[in-house]
Design a protein around this motif. Structure first.
Motif, PDB file in Angstrom:
ATOM      1  N   LEU A 145       0.825  -1.200   0.000  1.00 28.27           N
ATOM      2  CA  LEU A 145       0.000   0.000   0.000  1.00 28.27           C
ATOM      3  C   LEU A 145       0.860   1.251   0.000  1.00 28.27           C
ATOM      4  N   ALA A 146       0.320   2.332  -0.532  1.00 33.72           N
ATOM      5  CA  ALA A 146       0.971   3.633  -0.445  1.00 33.72           C
ATOM      6  C   ALA A 146       0.720   4.228   0.942  1.00 33.72           C
ATOM      7  N   PHE A 147       1.578   5.168   1.336  1.00 33.14           N
ATOM      8  CA  PHE A 147       1.367   5.875   2.596  1.00 33.14           C
ATOM      9  C   PHE A 147       1.221   7.355   2.315  1.00 33.14           C
ATOM     10  N   ASP A 148       0.072   7.914   2.689  1.00 31.60           N
ATOM     11  CA  ASP A 148      -0.188   9.343   2.505  1.00 31.60           C
ATOM     12  C   ASP A 148       0.388  10.134   3.672  1.00 31.60           C
ATOM     13  N   LEU A 149       1.167  11.145   3.330  1.00 33.25           N
ATOM     14  CA  LEU A 149       1.789  12.027   4.322  1.00 33.25           C
ATOM     15  C   LEU A 149       0.931  13.276   4.483  1.00 33.25           C
ATOM     16  N   VAL A 156       7.884  18.127   7.497  1.00 34.31           N
ATOM     17  CA  VAL A 156       8.359  17.660   6.192  1.00 34.31           C
ATOM     18  C   VAL A 156       9.797  17.147   6.249  1.00 34.31           C
ATOM     19  N   PRO A 157      10.741  17.801   6.960  1.00 37.22           N
ATOM     20  CA  PRO A 157      12.100  17.248   7.017  1.00 37.22           C
ATOM     21  C   PRO A 157      12.150  15.815   7.555  1.00 37.22           C
ATOM     22  N   ALA A 158      11.365  15.510   8.564  1.00 40.02           N
ATOM     23  CA  ALA A 158      11.329  14.141   9.085  1.00 40.02           C
ATOM     24  C   ALA A 158      10.734  13.192   8.059  1.00 40.02           C
ATOM     25  N   ALA A 159       9.752  13.677   7.294  1.00 46.22           N
ATOM     26  CA  ALA A 159       9.180  12.858   6.225  1.00 46.22           C
ATOM     27  C   ALA A 159      10.239  12.520   5.186  1.00 46.22           C
ATOM     28  N   VAL A 169       8.928   1.935  -0.110  1.00 46.82           N
ATOM     29  CA  VAL A 169       7.587   2.389   0.266  1.00 46.82           C
ATOM     30  C   VAL A 169       7.194   3.540  -0.640  1.00 46.82           C
ATOM     31  N   ARG A 170       5.954   3.504  -1.133  1.00 42.17           N
ATOM     32  CA  ARG A 170       5.431   4.609  -1.942  1.00 42.17           C
ATOM     33  C   ARG A 170       4.811   5.647  -1.007  1.00 42.17           C
ATOM     34  N   PHE A 171       5.394   6.840  -1.002  1.00 40.75           N
ATOM     35  CA  PHE A 171       4.888   7.935  -0.182  1.00 40.75           C
ATOM     36  C   PHE A 171       4.157   8.934  -1.064  1.00 40.75           C
ATOM     37  N   VAL A 172       3.069   9.489  -0.528  1.00 40.42           N
ATOM     38  CA  VAL A 172       2.296  10.516  -1.230  1.00 40.42           C
ATOM     39  C   VAL A 172       2.157  11.713  -0.300  1.00 40.42           C
ATOM     40  N   LEU A 173       2.711  12.836  -0.706  1.00 33.85           N
ATOM     41  CA  LEU A 173       2.643  14.054   0.108  1.00 33.85           C
ATOM     42  C   LEU A 173       1.321  14.764  -0.154  1.00 33.85           C
ATOM     43  N   ASP A 174       0.457  14.790   0.828  1.00 39.26           N
ATOM     44  CA  ASP A 174      -0.834  15.461   0.693  1.00 39.26           C
ATOM     45  C   ASP A 174      -0.654  16.968   0.766  1.00 39.26           C
ATOM     46  N   HIS A 175      -1.402  17.684  -0.066  1.00 40.06           N
ATOM     47  CA  HIS A 175      -1.485  19.148  -0.006  1.00 40.06           C
ATOM     48  C   HIS A 175      -0.109  19.837  -0.092  1.00 40.06           C
ATOM     49  N   CYS A 201      13.562  12.341  -3.219  1.00 35.92           N
ATOM     50  CA  CYS A 201      13.322  10.902  -3.054  1.00 35.92           C
ATOM     51  C   CYS A 201      12.379  10.441  -4.155  1.00 35.92           C
ATOM     52  N   ARG A 202      12.829   9.547  -5.004  1.00 33.32           N
ATOM     53  CA  ARG A 202      12.035   9.147  -6.163  1.00 33.32           C
ATOM     54  C   ARG A 202      10.819   8.311  -5.785  1.00 33.32           C
ATOM     55  N   ASN A 203      10.746   7.856  -4.559  1.00 34.11           N
ATOM     56  CA  ASN A 203       9.586   7.086  -4.109  1.00 34.11           C
ATOM     57  C   ASN A 203       8.488   7.973  -3.526  1.00 34.11           C
ATOM     58  N   VAL A 204       8.600   9.280  -3.750  1.00 36.66           N
ATOM     59  CA  VAL A 204       7.615  10.232  -3.227  1.00 36.66           C
ATOM     60  C   VAL A 204       6.922  10.940  -4.386  1.00 36.66           C
TER      61      VAL A 204
END
Length: 294
Positions: A145-149, A156-159, A169-175, A201-204
Motif C-alpha cells: 500500500l501507499a502511505f499518505d503524508l 516535512v524534514p522528518a518525512a 515504500v510509496r509515499f504521497v505528500l498530501d497538499h 526521493c524518487r519514491n515520493v
C-alpha cells in the motif's frame, strides 16, 4: 508510443466523505461551520459529472476509527467513480499488520490502495523519523500500500528522512506539505527549503491539493498559488504530481469547479502528456488504480 486510454482519465486523487454525527471532532472549529454537514457519494457524483472528472480516491477524513474504513470501502464498492480508498491506521499500532489484514477482509477491500495516519496532529516535528514510525511505514509498504503524508511544513524534514530510509515504500505528500501560501514569499522560501529533500526521493509523489485553504480565504487569487505550483513542478516533475480537489474542505473557500480551474491556470506550460500525468496518470500509477476507460 501513444499513451494508454487510462492516462487520459481525469482523476481526483484526494477528496473526503463524512457524516459529522459519526465523530469528526475537528469539524467543530467555528470557521468550518459551512462543511459541518453530511457529504455523500451522490453529491460527489454530481460534482464529478459537472466538471469532467472520471475517477477519484477517497481519503480518510480525520475520524481515526476503523469503522470509517469499513464505511468508506463499502461506499467505494458501490460507487464506480471511486477507484481507491486511503484508509486510516495508526503507525504506532503494534498490531498494524493484523489491522491491515482485517481491512483486506472487508467488503470493498479490492479498492484499498493506501494508508494514512493523522501525522499533522502529532506535536513532535520529528515523529516520522522515529523508530516506531519506521516500523509502521515498513508494515504499510510490505502490505503493498501507499502511505499518505498529511504533515505540517515543520514535519516535512522528518518525512524526507523517512522516505530516504524506506525506498521501497510509496509515499504521497498530501497538499504539498501544507505550505503557508498566505505568507507569500516567506511561506514559499520556508516550504521550498523543507520540501526539496523530500522531492529528491524518487519514491515520493505529491498532491496539488488543499492549496486554496492554505491561502488567504477571503482574498486569494491564482497568482498566490502559481509560485508554489511552479516550484512543485520544478522539484517533483509532472510525473510525480497529481490533482486533488480536497472536496468538500475546499468549499470553505472555493467550489469544486473553481479549484480545478485554478490549478489548470496555475500550472506552468506543460506538454499534453505532462498534463495527463498531473490530472490522472500519476494517481493511477502511484495508487495502482484499476480504472478502465471513460
Amino acid at each position: 508510443m501513444p499513451r494508454k486510454t487510462s492516462d487520459h482519465l481525469v482523476v481526483d486523487a484526494h477528496h473526503h466523505l463524512w457524516d459529522p454525527a459519526r465523530g469528526y471532532e475537528w469539524l467543530e472549529a467555528p470557521e468550518l461551520a459551512p462543511i459541518r454537514r453530511v457529504f455523500t457519494a451522490d453529491e460527489l457524483r454530481v460534482e464529478l459529472a459537472a466538471h469532467g472528472v472520471h475517477r477519484t480516491v477517497l481519503v480518510e477524513g480525520g475520524r481515526c476509527h476503523a469503522d470509517e474504513v469499513a464505511e468508506h470501502l463499502a461506499i467505494a464498492d458501490s460507487t464506480p467513480q471511486i477507484a481507491g480508498v486511503v484508509a486510516w491506521a495508526d503507525l504506532t499500532d503494534p498490531r498494524l499488520a493484523d489491522t491491515i489484514s482485517a481491512y483486506r477482509r472487508l467488503p470493498g477491500a479490492r479498492k484499498l490502495v493506501g494508508i494514512r495516519d493523522q501525522v499533522q496532529g502529532r506535536p513532535a516535528p520529528g515523529f516520522l523519523a522515529e523508530p516506531v514510525a519506521a516500523k509502521g511505514l515498513a508494515t504499510v509498504g510490505a502490505a503493498g500500500l501507499a502511505f499518505d503524508l498529511v504533515v505540517r511544513v515543520d514535519q516535512v524534514p522528518a518525512a524526507a528522512l523517512a522516505a530516504a530510509a524506506a525506498p521501497d515504500v510509496r509515499f504521497v505528500l498530501d497538499h504539498l506539505g501544507k505550505p503557508r501560501i498566505a505568507a507569500g514569499s516567506r511561506g514559499l522560501a520556508e516550504w521550498r527549503t523543507a520540501v526539496a529533500p523530500l522531492a529528491a526521493c524518487r519514491n515520493v509523489t505529491a498532491k496539488l491539493s488543499g492549496l486554496v485553504t492554505e491561502a488567504d480565504w477571503s482574498t486569494w487569487t491564482v497568482d498566490d498559488l502559481r509560485p508554489f505550483v511552479a516550484t512543485a513542478v520544478e522539484l517533483f516533475g509532472p510525473d510525480r504530481l497529481m490533482f486533488g480537489s480536497d472536496w468538500p474542505v475546499c468549499t470553505t473557500v472555493a467550489s469544486y469547479g473553481r479549484v480545478l480551474a485554478a490549478l489548470r491556470e496555475a500550472l506552468p506550460p506543460l506538454t499534453d502528456a505532462e498534463r495527463a500525468d498531473v490530472f490522472g496518470g500519476t494517481a493511477i500509477r502511484t495508487y495502482r488504480l484499476e480504472v478502465g476507460s471513460t
